[in-house]
Design a protein around this motif. Structure first.
Motif, PDB file in Angstrom:
ATOM      1  N   TRP A 185       5.451  -2.398  -4.895  1.00 26.10           N
ATOM      2  CA  TRP A 185       4.080  -2.890  -4.749  1.00 26.10           C
ATOM      3  C   TRP A 185       3.793  -4.006  -5.739  1.00 26.10           C
ATOM      4  CZ3 TRP A 185       0.099  -2.772  -8.329  1.00 26.10           C
ATOM      5  CH2 TRP A 185       0.295  -1.995  -9.478  1.00 26.10           C
ATOM      6  N   TRP A 238      -0.975   3.082 -10.992  1.00 28.28           N
ATOM      7  CA  TRP A 238      -2.020   2.080 -10.804  1.00 28.28           C
ATOM      8  C   TRP A 238      -2.281   1.244 -12.044  1.00 28.28           C
ATOM      9  CZ3 TRP A 238      -6.135   2.123 -14.045  1.00 28.28           C
ATOM     10  CH2 TRP A 238      -6.350   3.295 -14.771  1.00 28.28           C
ATOM     11  N   ALA A 254       0.829  -1.210   0.000  1.00 29.67           N
ATOM     12  CA  ALA A 254       0.000   0.000   0.000  1.00 29.67           C
ATOM     13  C   ALA A 254       0.858   1.252   0.000  1.00 29.67           C
ATOM     14  CB  ALA A 254      -0.930  -0.011   1.209  1.00 29.67           C
ATOM     15  N   THR A 301       0.977   3.855  -3.176  1.00 25.81           N
ATOM     16  CA  THR A 301       0.685   5.278  -2.970  1.00 25.81           C
ATOM     17  C   THR A 301       1.813   6.146  -3.506  1.00 25.81           C
ATOM     18  OG1 THR A 301      -0.611   4.759  -0.993  1.00 25.81           O
ATOM     19  CG2 THR A 301       0.130   7.036  -1.257  1.00 25.81           C
ATOM     20  N   TRP A 302       3.031   5.767  -3.157  1.00 21.91           N
ATOM     21  CA  TRP A 302       4.207   6.503  -3.649  1.00 21.91           C
ATOM     22  C   TRP A 302       4.293   6.431  -5.171  1.00 21.91           C
ATOM     23  CZ3 TRP A 302       7.620  10.064  -2.654  1.00 21.91           C
ATOM     24  CH2 TRP A 302       8.825  10.104  -3.361  1.00 21.91           C
TER      25      TRP A 302
END
Length: 853
Positions: free
Chosen positions: A370, A433, A344, A348-349
Motif C-alpha cells: 500500500w 496505518w 486498500a 487492510t492486511w
C-alpha cells in the motif's frame, strides 16, 4: 554525455574520456565546465545539456537560486567555491551509457527514473492538455538540430510557447529528499534505535518514479519494455549490493562471534536473491531459529528485498492498460482505480497483521504494497494537481502560483518526517496505518515542488550537500548498517555514543562514496553491459554467484577443516566443573549450534505412523518402520521442546534394549491433558492420547514442571497430574522429567562474548551463570506425581511413575554455569546442547532406567 554537434544532428554520444567540445561564447576554447578536484566531481557526471546545461542551441533560463536571473550555469565559477557548494544546485549524474542506449533525452531521463535509488532519478512530468497529448502520440516535433524533443516540447523540456512544461524534468528537491530520508535512517539506527520512516519514503519514491516512467511510455505510444527494465534495474542495483555483502562476510568472520555466522551466511544469499524479508519472516516464526534480530549485519536488506519484489511485480500492472493506450484513451483513470484497490487491500492486511503479528508484518511485502500504491497514486494524479495549483519549474521561466503555500507545505512535510519517531516511538506500529505519516510528509514535498522562495524547503534540498548525500544514498544505505553492527559487536555496546557514532557515520559515508565511485558508477556507465541483454543478465548472475560462492564456500571450509564436535579436547576436563583456564576447544562451535537440536533419523512409518497429522507436530522414530523390525518396547516422547531435548539421553538405553523411540513433541506445548489450552496448543493433548491408544507404547517421557526465566519460581502446571494419571490408567509407564533452568539472555552468546574477549569459562560463569537457588525450586515440584497409581485393576495396575531430576548434573554443586568442562551447557536461553545431554546426562539417565522396571 549529450552534446549537439555539427557532424551529427540530434544527440551526440561521448564517453567520460572523450575530449570536451568547445562551446559557443567560451573565450580561447576553454570548457564551460572545467574539471575540479571537488568531491562532487568524483561522485557524479556533468549534467547533460538537455537537462539544464546551456549549449549553443539552448536559451538561457533564470535560476531560482541565482541573484542574477539571467546568469547561466556556464557563467559560474567552478563548483569548488564555498557558495557554489552550499547553495548552488548540483547537476544530476547521468550516464553516457544510457545516452548511447536510449538516444533522445526523454528516454534517457526515464532510464534514470525507475526507482528511488537512481543517482539522477528525480524525474517527473507535468500536466498537458488532452489535445496536446493526442498530438504527441501521432507525431513527434523535433528540436534544434533535428533532435526529437521530449513529449513534443523543446529539447531541454522547456515549453517553446511559454506554456506549461510537457517533458520530464530533473527535480533537485526530490533528489535532496532522498538525502533526508537516508539521513534519518542512518541517524535513527546509529543513535536512537527507532523506526524513522525513511524506508517508507524510499518505497513511496520508488513507486512514484516507476509509475511516472511507465505512464509516460504508455502516453507517448512507446513499448513498455518490462524485461529490459528488469535487466537494467537489477544490473545496476545488484553489483554494489553484492560487493557490500561480500565485505560484510569478511567483517563477520573477523569481528562477529561464530554463533552468528550461519545466520549471516543465510542472509547473504537471501539478500542477493531479494528474498531477505521472506527469510526474516521465516526466522520470526521458526521456533528453532536463533535470534536474527538487530545483531545481523545484513538485516537491513529486507527493505531492498521488498523494493526488488515490487520492481518485478508492479510494472506488470501497466500491461493491463496497453490496449487502451493504443486506442488513444486515457490510462490514468483505470490505473488509479486499480492502484486504489490494491492499496486498500494491502492497507487492510497491514493493519490486521500489524496488530496480530507485528514482527512478521514488518517484513511482509503484502503489508507494504500500500505504500507503493500511495506513491503510484501521487504520480498518476500529480499532473492534475500541478495544473490546478499552477506548478512551474525553474526552467519554465516563470514563478509558480501559491508560492507561500508551497513553501509552507514543503516545510510542513519535512517537519512531519523529522518528527516521525522522535515525538512518538512508532516502532511497534509499523507498517500499519501510522506509515501514512512519513508518506504524507514525502507527498507534501513532492506536491510543493518548486516554491520560488529562497527560504523554501526545495531550495535547501537542492543544495550540493543534499545532492551529494542523494548521490551516494544507495551505497550509504547498503554499508551503514553493517558498519554499525560490526562496531557495536566489537565495542560491546548496545548503542553508539555521540563521538563513536559520528565516526561510524563518517566511515559509512566514506565507504559509500568508494562503493559508488568504484562499483556503482562504472556499472551504470558501462556501454558494454547495456549493449546486449545477455550481458546485463550476466552481470546479475555473476553478482549473485559471487555471493553464493562466498557464503557457501565459507560454510564448506568450516565443515571440512573444523574438528568434529564429538571429539573431546586433549585436557579431558570433567563435565561437572567450571574450567579456570580456556580449553583448547569449547564444544560445540558457535556455527554448529544448528545441529544441536535432537532429531531422530526416521519419519514415523509402519505401526508407529499416526493415523492423522497434527499442525506443528513432526513424528519421528529411531528405527525404520518396516513391519519385520523386532522391537521389544516403545518409548514415546511428548510435550514441548524441553521434553525433546532429553531424547539423546534415552538412546543408549533404547539401543541396548532394541527399543523404538518416537518423537511426538510440539514446540511450546507441554502435555497437559484436561487443562484449558490456548489456540496454538488446543487439541494437542487429545492428539497425544489418541496416538498412544493406537500404538500402546510401554513408556512415555514428558516434562512435568515449568521453570521461570526471571526467578526461582518452578511450578507443577495444571493438567500435569491428570496427564500422568491418564497414561497410568492405560497401563503406560511415565518418565516425568523436571524442567531445565530458563534464562533471560542467551547463555551461549553470553559465554561466547566473554571467552572470545579473552576470558575463561570461570569468568563466563561469573558474568552469565547463577546459583541453582535462583533458577530452580528448593525441591522438585513433581514429587507428588510419584505417588500416583493406576485407577483400576488390570494390566495397568503395574504402571508406575519415574521422576527424572537431572538438576544436580545441570547445576553441579548448586551452580548453573554456561560451560562445564569443555562443553557448552546451553544452546540458547533455555535449551541444552545435544552434546551436553549425550556426554553428561545420558549416563545418569541410563543408570536410572536400568534400575527401573
Amino acid at each position: 554525455m549529450l552534446r549537439p554537434t555539427a557532424a551529427r544532428k540530434g544527440i551526440a554520444i561521448s564517453s567520460p574520456q572523450d575530449p570536451p567540445t568547445p562551446r559557443a561564447g567560451n573565450r580561447g576554447g576553454h570548457r564551460a565546465h572545467p574539471r575540479s578536484d571537488s568531491l562532487e566531481d568524483w561522485t557524479q557526471e556533468a549534467l547533460p545539456e538537455a537537462l539544464g546545461t546551456p549549449g549553443p542551441h539552448h536559451r538561457a533560463r533564470p535560476h531560482s537560486h541565482s541573484r542574477n536571473p539571467t546568469r547561466t550555469r556556464s557563467d559560474r565559477s567552478p563548483g569548488s567555491s564555498l557558495d557554489a557548494w552550499t547553495s548552488g544546485p548540483l547537476p544530476t549524474a547521468t550516464s553516457s551509457l544510457d545516452d548511447w542506449v536510449q538516444g533522445p533525452i526523454e528516454l534517457h531521463v526515464e532510464r534514470e527514473a525507475e526507482d528511488a535509488w537512481s543517482t539522477a532519478g528525480s524525474v517527473t512530468g507535468t500536466w498537458r492538455p488532452p489535445a496536446e497529448e493526442s498530438r504527441s502520440r501521432s507525431s513527434q516535433r523535433t528540436g534544434p538540430e533535428g533532435a526529437a524533443s521530449p513529449e513534443g516540447g523543446s529539447i531541454d523540456g522547456a515549453p517553446a510557447d511559454g506554456g506549461l512544461r510537457t517533458g520530464p524534468v530533473f527535480r533537485h528537491e526530490l533528489h535532496g529528499l532522498r538525502a533526508v530520508a537516508l539521513g534519518l535512517v542512518a541517524i535513527y539506527h546509529i543513535w536512537l534505535g527507532r523506526v524513522s520512516g525513511g524506508v517508507d519514503v524510499f518505497l513511496f519514491l520508488s513507486a512514484f518514479f516507476l509509475t511516472g516512467t511507465f505512464v509516460r511510455r504508455l502516453e507517448s505510444g512507446r513499448p513498455l519494455g518490462i524485461p529490459r527494465y528488469w535487466l537494467h534495474t537489477f544490473k545496476r542495483l545488484l553489483p554494489p549490493a553484492a560487493v557490500t555483502i561480500l565485505l560484510t562476510l569478511v567483517g563477520t568472520a573477523a569481528f562477529l562471534p561464530s554463533s552468528l555466522w550461519p545466520t549471516v551466511m543465510q542472509e547473504a544469499v537471501a539478500s542477493a536473491a531479494y528474498v531477505q524479508n521472506a527469510l526474516l519472516v521465516f526466522l520470526q516464526v521458526d521456533y528453532h531459529a536463533r535470534d536474527a534480530g538487530g545483531a545481523s549485519p545484513l538485516q537491513h536488506f529486507w527493505s531492498l528485498s521488498v523494493q526488488g519484489q515490487a520492481f518485478v511485480v508492479w510494472p506488470l500492472l501497466f500491461l493491463l492498460v496497453v490496449r487502451r493506450a493504443r486506442r488513444g484513451k486515457s490510462v490514468r483513470r483505470p490505473l488509479i482505480v486499480l492502484v486504489l484497490l490494491i492499496g486498500a487491500a494491502s492497507l487492510t492486511w497491514s493493519v490486521i497483521t500489524t496488530q496480530t503479528q507485528q514482527q512478521v508484518a514488518y517484513f511482509d511485502t503484502a503489508a507494504r504494497l500500500w505504500e507503493f500504491a500511495a506513491g503510484s497514486l501521487l504520480a498518476l494524479a500529480l499532473p492534475v494537481i500541478d495544473r490546478i495549483t499552477g506548478a512551474y519549474r525553474p526552467e519554465d521561466g516563470r514563478p509558480p502560483r501559491l508560492r507561500l503555500a508551497r513553501a509552507l507545505t514543503g516545510w510542513a512535510g519535512i517537519a512531519a518526517l523529522l518528527a516521525c519517531g522522535i515525538v512518538l516511538d512508532v516502532s511497534t506500529m509499523f507498517p500499519g496505518w501510522i506509515a501514512i505519516v512519513p508518506l504524507a510528509a514525502a507527498g507534501a514535498v513532492v506536491v510543493a515542488g518548486h516554491s520560488g522562495h529562497r527560504w523554501g524547503v526545495d531550495a535547501l534540498l537542492s543544495t550540493r550537500p543534499a545532492a551529494f548525500v542523494g548521490d551516494i544514498s544507495y551505497a550509504l544505505y547498503l554499508v551503514h548498517w553493517p558498519v554499525l553492527v560490526l562496531w557495536l559487536h566489537h565495542s560491546g555496546q548496545q548503542r553508539a555514543g555521540l563521538l563513536d557514532g559520528l565516526v561510524v557515520l563518517a566511515g559509512s559515508v566514506l565507504l559509500a562514496w568508494l562503493v559508488t565511485r568504484a562499483v556503482d558508477a562504472p556499472v551504470r556507465r558501462s556501454r558494454w553491459l547495456e549493449a546486449r541483454p545477455w550481458r546485463a543478465l550476466t552481470a546479475i548472475a555473476a553478482s549473485f554467484a559471487l555471493v553464493l560462492a562466498g557464503a557457501g564456500g565459507w560454510w564448506l571450509v568450516l565443515n571440512q577443516q573444523s574438528p568434529q564436535e564429538t571429539t573431546a579436547s586433549a585436557e579431558d576436563l570433567p563435565t561437572d566443573e567450571v574450567a579456570t583456564t580456556v580449553p583448547t576447544v569449547i564444544r560445540p562451535a558457535g556455527w554448529q549450534l544448528g545441529s544441536q537440536w535432537p532429531d531422530l533419523p526416521q519419519r514415523c512409518a509402519g505401526p508407529w505412523a499416526p493415523s492423522v497429522s497434527f499442525p506443528h507436530v513432526t513424528c519421528q522414530q529411531l528405527l525404520p518402520g518396516d513391519t519385520d523390525v523386532d522391537t521389544s518396547e516403545t518409548i514415546v516422547v511428548v510435550g514441548s521442546s524441553h521434553s525433546r531435548q532429553y531424547i539423546p539421553a534415552l538412546l543408549p538405553t533404547a539401543e541396548a534394549r532394541g527399543a523404538q523411540v518416537v518423537n511426538l513433541t510440539m514446540d511450546g506445548c507441554q502435555f497437559l491433558a484436561g487443562a484449558e489450552r490456548d489456540g496454538y496448543c488446543a487439541g494437542y493433548d487429545e492428539y497425544v492420547l489418541s496416538y498412544v491408544d493406537s500404538i500402546d507404547p510401554d513408556t512415555v517421557l514428558t516434562t512435568a514442571t515449568l521453570t521461570d526465566a526471571g526467578s526461582a519460581e518452578e511450578t507443577l502446571p495444571d493438567g500435569a497430574a491428570s496427564s500422568v494419571q491418564a497414561l497410568l490408567d492405560r497401563g503406560i509407564d511415565v518418565i516425568a522429567a523436571r524442567d531445565t533452568p530458563r534464562w533471560e539472555s542467551d547463555q551461549f552468546q553470553c559465554a561466547e562474548d566473554v571467552i572470545d574477549g579473552g576470558g575463561t569459562p570461570a569468568e563466563a560463569d561469573e558474568a552469565c551463570g547463577a546459583d541453582a537457588s535462583q533458577k530452580l525450586a528448593a525441591s522438585n515440584p513433581a514429587k507428588p506425581l510419584a505417588d500416583l497409581v493406576p485407577a483400576g485393576p488390570g494390566d495397568g495396575a503395574a504402571a508406575e511413575v519415574t521422576l527424572l531430576d537431572l538438576s544436580t548434573q545441570i547445576c553441579p554443586e548448586g551452580r548453573c554455569s554456561p560451560v562445564l568442562g569443555d562443553v557448552s551447557v546451553y544452546m540458547d536461553d533455555d535449551h541444552l546442547t545435544r552434546l551436553f545431554v549425550e556426554e553428561t546426562l545420558a549416563p545418569r539417565v541410563t543408570e536410572l532406567l536400568a534400575n527401573s522396571r
